[in-house]
Enzyme design. Structure first.
Site, PDB file in Angstrom:
ATOM      1  N   GLU A 163       0.897  -1.165   0.000  1.00  0.00           N
ATOM      2  CA  GLU A 163       0.000   0.000   0.000  1.00  0.00           C
ATOM      3  C   GLU A 163       0.924   1.201   0.000  1.00  0.00           C
ATOM      4  OE1 GLU A 163      -3.176  -0.191  -0.213  1.00  0.00           O
ATOM      5  OE2 GLU A 163      -3.463  -2.316   0.211  1.00  0.00           O
ATOM      6  N   CYS A 173      -2.755   8.589   3.320  1.00  0.00           N
ATOM      7  CA  CYS A 173      -2.503   8.020   1.988  1.00  0.00           C
ATOM      8  C   CYS A 173      -3.679   8.303   1.060  1.00  0.00           C
ATOM      9  CB  CYS A 173      -2.262   6.530   2.107  1.00  0.00           C
ATOM     10  SG  CYS A 173      -3.556   5.687   3.019  1.00  0.00           S
TER      11      CYS A 173
HETATM   12  P1  NAP Z   1       8.453   4.743   4.560  1.00  0.00           P
HETATM   13  O1  NAP Z   1       9.614   5.596   4.888  1.00  0.00           O
HETATM   14  O2  NAP Z   1       8.462   4.014   3.283  1.00  0.00           O
HETATM   15  O3  NAP Z   1       8.359   3.702   5.785  1.00  0.00           O
HETATM   16  C1  NAP Z   1       7.294   2.802   5.869  1.00  0.00           C
HETATM   17  C2  NAP Z   1       7.668   1.662   6.796  1.00  0.00           C
HETATM   18  O4  NAP Z   1       8.716   0.908   6.215  1.00  0.00           O
HETATM   19  C3  NAP Z   1       8.183   2.124   8.153  1.00  0.00           C
HETATM   20  O5  NAP Z   1       7.681   1.251   9.145  1.00  0.00           O
HETATM   21  C4  NAP Z   1       9.688   1.961   8.023  1.00  0.00           C
HETATM   22  O6  NAP Z   1      10.326   1.749   9.244  1.00  0.00           O
HETATM   23  C5  NAP Z   1       9.729   0.703   7.176  1.00  0.00           C
HETATM   24  N1  NAP Z   1      10.984   0.466   6.510  1.00  0.00           N
HETATM   25  C6  NAP Z   1      11.791   1.367   5.901  1.00  0.00           C
HETATM   26  N2  NAP Z   1      12.867   0.732   5.387  1.00  0.00           N
HETATM   27  C7  NAP Z   1      12.727  -0.588   5.678  1.00  0.00           C
HETATM   28  C8  NAP Z   1      13.525  -1.750   5.445  1.00  0.00           C
HETATM   29  N3  NAP Z   1      14.666  -1.681   4.774  1.00  0.00           N
HETATM   30  N4  NAP Z   1      13.072  -2.943   5.893  1.00  0.00           N
HETATM   31  C9  NAP Z   1      11.911  -3.027   6.562  1.00  0.00           C
HETATM   32  N5  NAP Z   1      11.127  -1.957   6.840  1.00  0.00           N
HETATM   33  C10 NAP Z   1      11.530  -0.755   6.399  1.00  0.00           C
HETATM   34  O7  NAP Z   1       7.090   5.516   4.619  1.00  0.00           O
HETATM   35  P2  NAP Z   1       6.576   6.527   5.728  1.00  0.00           P
HETATM   36  O8  NAP Z   1       7.389   7.779   5.608  1.00  0.00           O
HETATM   37  O9  NAP Z   1       6.471   5.874   7.075  1.00  0.00           O
HETATM   38  O10 NAP Z   1       5.077   6.772   5.252  1.00  0.00           O
HETATM   39  C11 NAP Z   1       4.704   7.757   4.322  1.00  0.00           C
HETATM   40  C12 NAP Z   1       4.284   7.132   3.033  1.00  0.00           C
HETATM   41  O11 NAP Z   1       3.388   6.067   3.253  1.00  0.00           O
HETATM   42  C13 NAP Z   1       3.569   8.093   2.123  1.00  0.00           C
HETATM   43  O12 NAP Z   1       4.154   8.033   0.861  1.00  0.00           O
HETATM   44  C14 NAP Z   1       2.137   7.562   2.068  1.00  0.00           C
HETATM   45  O13 NAP Z   1       1.471   7.798   0.852  1.00  0.00           O
HETATM   46  C15 NAP Z   1       2.317   6.129   2.314  1.00  0.00           C
HETATM   47  N6  NAP Z   1       1.129   5.547   2.921  1.00  0.00           N
HETATM   48  C16 NAP Z   1       0.367   4.711   2.183  1.00  0.00           C
HETATM   49  C17 NAP Z   1      -0.775   4.142   2.741  1.00  0.00           C
HETATM   50  C18 NAP Z   1      -1.643   3.201   1.958  1.00  0.00           C
HETATM   51  O14 NAP Z   1      -2.469   2.547   2.565  1.00  0.00           O
HETATM   52  N7  NAP Z   1      -1.501   3.110   0.657  1.00  0.00           N
HETATM   53  C19 NAP Z   1      -1.111   4.421   4.060  1.00  0.00           C
HETATM   54  C20 NAP Z   1      -0.316   5.287   4.777  1.00  0.00           C
HETATM   55  C21 NAP Z   1       0.805   5.848   4.195  1.00  0.00           C
HETATM   56  P3  NAP Z   1      11.089   2.936  10.028  1.00  0.00           P
HETATM   57  O15 NAP Z   1      10.075   3.940  10.382  1.00  0.00           O
HETATM   58  O16 NAP Z   1      11.658   2.243  11.204  1.00  0.00           O
HETATM   59  O17 NAP Z   1      12.118   3.460   9.074  1.00  0.00           O
END
Ligand code: NAP
Length: 518
Positions: free
Chosen positions: A254, A293
């Site tokens: 997602e 999102c």
């Molecule tokens: P993100 O930086 O991609 O991180 C998302 C998750 O992935 C976090 O829990 C992060 O952990 C984890 N992560 C990062 N690198 C990883 C790795 N190498 N291995 C395992 N896990 C890893 O995104 P975000 O900044 O939290 O969220 C914002 C984005 O999410 C926006 O672009 C938004 O559109 C999207 N979003 C989408 C939805 C949907 O349902 N489509 C819902 C909400 C948000 P850490 O925090 O520990 O780095």
């Protein structure tokens, strides 16, 4: 300052890395710390072993577990809302959206479990006659996978994200290992603690990782599932991990989405539907400080209505009070982190290259009730451009309270084509009463969206907000949005179950599978 631990292998453990500090985004005060590091193979083995106990339960029994999870969390609602508002920088309304969304989704899947009753797996369709006589048939079934469901969530919905995924996996019969985004993990940690302390689930069915997953991906197997929510960049990187690709670990993403709201050409300025549209866009842009999102990023309006719409939206956005949500006058909090603030400001700068700034902008702003110069605040930002000039607005997600109005010719195909330029969205919203125009628009737009909300005069007073994800409807979109599917009632169970076609004697299979009683 709180110390977040992970619950893995049946106990709370600390990592051994240097501490990662979590801050209150409204004041920049440190609120908690977490140390990365845990025994990933041990955690996975312990969680997988819990699958047997879950699989033995019927859907009704698993649903009862979800009901109890919902109950204990709801009983602690006031404390959880306080944590979300005082520490995570969410307004009380935003905190309710997150926390009540979590308990509501658990309750909805509890009800679904009750409806599915005393079965332990799902029959998928009816038996299909395969031979000359009706006796030899094929029957599709969906059985729970025998691994662990690894849940990775974004920072914006620490409560809902954690428990909407948990509800579906547990109802399907899979144990979970859940990891919230580190920046806002405190609320998810408190909620996981409430559920674990209440000892509702079978031992090992819920593991919680605070901080990084470390090398966990290296130890995943073919019966495990990863359900990821976050940015498209992280999704792309993670789904291409060799240890995901080679054993074909199921990976649901997602991701980003440039959701659109489209004003039909028949909607007159000042009409009820017009007012609904202005309200819906305003709420969507400012709720959770635009960190949703599903938030509307692009508003596509007919050329003839653009000036009036921009004026109306500018007026409603101008009434938003930005600041520390512990101050009762504040209606929009900060973004979650310093990095997010920088990314939002950069994004607004990028959009300004092709759009005119009408309100807000990237300049620093002090928040009401926050120490001067502190806090990750940004004003609600409105930009406008035209179809011809628009390009980045269809490509770059500003994950904050920013929206761009794109004026367009009013034929349905042109407007649907603009929606499609985001290359796949979670949701689009359209307001119109024109049957013919709407039909053409939906034909053009549906393939690019996981959900389309149609608001028309007769239902405008009861439509749910565009950004609200419902447990009964699928959540997820094609392309840029990640290509995944979550929720949607029983549809959500597909991620956690294997569809198997069983061929054999109709009567025999019917009795074993419970699809036909002889
Ligand atoms: P993100 O930086 O991609 O991180 C998302 C998750 O992935 C976090 O829990 C992060 O952990 C984890 N992560 C990062 N690198 C990883 C790795 N190498 N291995 C395992 N896990 C890893 O995104 P975000 O900044 O939290 O969220 C914002 C984005 O999410 C926006 O672009 C938004 O559109 C999207 N979003 C989408 C939805 C949907 O349902 N489509 C819902 C909400 C948000 P850490 O925090 O520990 O780095």
């Amino acid at each position: 300052m709180e110390r977040l631990q992970s619950f893995v292998g049946g106990r709370w453990v600390d990592g051994s890395s240097a501490p990662v500090v979590l801050t209150n985004p409204a004041t920049e005060e440190p609120v908690a710390e977490v140390r990365n590091g845990f025994d990933a193979p041990g955690a996975l083995a312990h969680a997988r072993a819990a699958g047997e106990a879950l699989r033995k339960l019927t859907f009704a029994e698993r649903g009862a577990l979800l009901q109890e999870m919902s109950r204990v969390l709801h009983a602690d609602r006031e404390r959880l809302l306080d944590i979300s508002t005082a520490i995570n920088g969410a307004t009380r309304g935003d905190s309710k959206f997150d926390v009540d969304g979590a308990t509501g989704t658990l309750a909805a899947y509890a009800t679904l479990g009750k409806e599915l009753g005393d079965r332990r797996f799902l029959a998928d369709g009816d038996a299909i006659q395969l031979g000359r006589a009706p006796r030899f048939v094929g029957q599709h079934v969906r059985m729970p996978l025998r691994g662990v469901a690894v849940h990775i969530n974004a920072f914006n919905f620490p409560a809902w994200g954690t428990f909407e995924k948990a509800a579906v996996a547990i109802l399907a019969g899979m144990p979970i290992l859940t990891k919230p985004a580190t920046a806002t993990a405190l609320l998810a940690w408190h909620m996981a603690k409430v559920v674990l302390d209440a000892k509702i689930l079978p031992e090992g069915a819920l593991s919680f990782v605070a901080g990084s997953l470390g090398d966990l991906f290296d130890h995943l197997g073919p019966q495990d599932v990863v359900a990821f929510t976050g940015s498209a960049d992280t999704a792309t990187r993670l789904r291409a991990t060799p240890s995901i690709l080679s054993p074909s670990v199921r990976f649901n993403a997602e991701a980003d989405s440039l959701n659109a709201a489209v004003l039909g050409p028949d909607v007159e300025e000042g009409s009820d539907l017009w007012h609904w549209f202005v309200r819906a866009v305003t709420t969507d842009v400012t709720q959770k400080t635009g960190q949703k999102c599903t938030a509307i990023r692009r508003v596509i309006v007919p050329d003839a209505r653009a000036d009036a719409f921009v004026e109306a939206l500018s007026d409603t956005l101008g009434r938003v009070v930005v600041g520390n949500p512990v101050d009762a006058s504040v209606t929009m909090g900060p973004v979650a982190t310093r990095q997010q603030l920088a990314a939002v400001r950069d994004g607004i700068g990028l959009l300004r290259e092709e759009a005119t700034l009408v309100a807000g902008g990237a300049d620093p702003v002090d928040g009401v009730g926050a120490p001067a110069g502190k806090g990750y605040f940004v004003r609600p930002t409105l930009l406008r451009t035209t179809m011809e000039r628009s390009s980045r607005v269809h490509e770059h997600e500003v994950f904050g309270p920013s929206v761009t109005v794109v004026s367009s010719p009013d034929d349905a195909d042109a407007m649907a084509s603009l929606v499609a330029r985001a290359q796949g969205s979670l949701v689009s919203t359209v307001a119109s009463d024109d049957l013919e125009w709407l039909g053409a628009f939906l034909e053009g737009a549906c393939a690019w969206n996981g959900r389309v909300l149609v608001s028309s005069t007769k239902v405008a007073d009861q439509v749910t907000p565009p950004g609200m994800v419902l447990p009964t409807l699928v959540h997820g979109g094609p392309g840029r949005a990640g290509g995944g599917v979550e929720l949607g009632g029983t549809r959500g169970l597909e991620l956690y179950t294997q569809r198997t076609a069983i061929q054999g004697d109709r009567a025999l299979l019917g009795r074993i599978l419970g699809t036909e009683r002889a």
